[in-house]
Write a protein that holds these residues in place. Structure first.
Motif, mmCIF file in Angstrom:
data_model
loop_
_atom_site.group_PDB
_atom_site.id
_atom_site.type_symbol
_atom_site.label_atom_id
_atom_site.label_comp_id
_atom_site.label_asym_id
_atom_site.label_seq_id
_atom_site.Cartn_x
_atom_site.Cartn_y
_atom_site.Cartn_z
ATOM 1 N N THR A 139 0.840 4.119 -2.930
ATOM 2 C CA THR A 139 0.349 5.459 -2.609
ATOM 3 C C THR A 139 1.457 6.472 -2.389
ATOM 4 O OG1 THR A 139 0.274 4.934 -0.252
ATOM 5 C CG2 THR A 139 -1.727 4.497 -1.547
ATOM 6 N N ILE B 161 2.828 6.964 0.435
ATOM 7 C CA ILE B 161 2.758 7.393 1.841
ATOM 8 C C ILE B 161 3.859 6.683 2.623
ATOM 9 C CG2 ILE B 161 1.307 7.394 3.919
ATOM 10 C CD1 ILE B 161 -1.114 7.447 2.063
ATOM 11 N N ALA C 211 0.831 -1.203 0.000
ATOM 12 C CA ALA C 211 0.000 0.000 0.000
ATOM 13 C C ALA C 211 0.868 1.256 0.000
ATOM 14 C CB ALA C 211 -0.926 -0.001 1.220
#
Length: 198
Positions: free
Chosen positions: A17, A19, A13
């Motif tokens: 993303t 992040i 993830a």
């Protein structure tokens, strides 16, 4: 099981993303401990199941206070590199004492718990173990290279799994050796009558 999947999904993830994610020395011990927890029996009393939530609630004020005092927002690698080995050492000491206490009463469940938890304990200590691997002089590096910690993680997983498999094999062999003798061995060889002596 859901917590294990979410922990494992943090890395892809974060890659998708962009992040920032926790470092692998934080994620890997959580993942391994989660797998151990998934393998544990789920039929416990309610107070046993609620103990982790109570522990999290009790430690939350300490965590918040430590964050404010250390003033780390986003970069918690160095605090984790200190806290995780301390947690691993605490877990090792605790489970060893429990294993010794139970073994004194000929109860070896604590030894099995120690064997199962050796791999997660090793994962909690990745930072100091990786630093030992890079020990080239009087001062060990505070942050080991990624390759050193990856090698240590693989070594810990292999050694911990091998010890558990060897213990299971030894237990199986001992159980096979402790079976009752065949029917012909407990009968009198002269008259064929059952014999009480084995």
């Amino acid at each position: 099981m859901l917590a294990v999947l979410v922990t494992a999904g943090v890395v892809p993830a974060a890659m998708l993303t962009g992040i920032p994610r926790p470092p692998l020395i934080v994620l890997l011990p959580q993942l391994v401990l989660g797998i151990v927890a998934v393998g544990a029996a789920t039929r416990h009393r309610r107070w046993v199941r609620l103990t982790p939530l109570a522990a999290a609630a009790l430690t939350m004020p300490v965590t918040v206070a430590a964050q404010l005092r250390l003033n780390f927002y986003g970069d918690y690698y160095l605090p984790a590199a200190t806290a995780l080995p301390a947690a691993g050492a605490t877990l090792l000491i605790g489970v060893t004492l429990v294993a010794l206490g139970l073994a004194a009463r000929h109860d070896y469940r604590g030894v099995w718990a120690l064997l199962i938890l050796l791999t997660p304990i090793g994962m909690l200590a990745l930072n100091p173990l990786g630093a030992m691997l890079e020990d080239t002089g009087p001062g060990r590096p505070q942050v080991p290279m990624w390759s050193s910690m990856a090698a240590v993680a693989i070594l810990v997983a292999v050694v911990g799994s091998a010890l558990l498999v060897l213990a299971l094999a030894a237990r199986g062999r001992r159980s096979a050796g402790g079976r009752s003798l065949p029917a012909e061995a407990v009968h009198c060889p002269t008259c064929g009558a059952p014999s009480n002596s084995t």
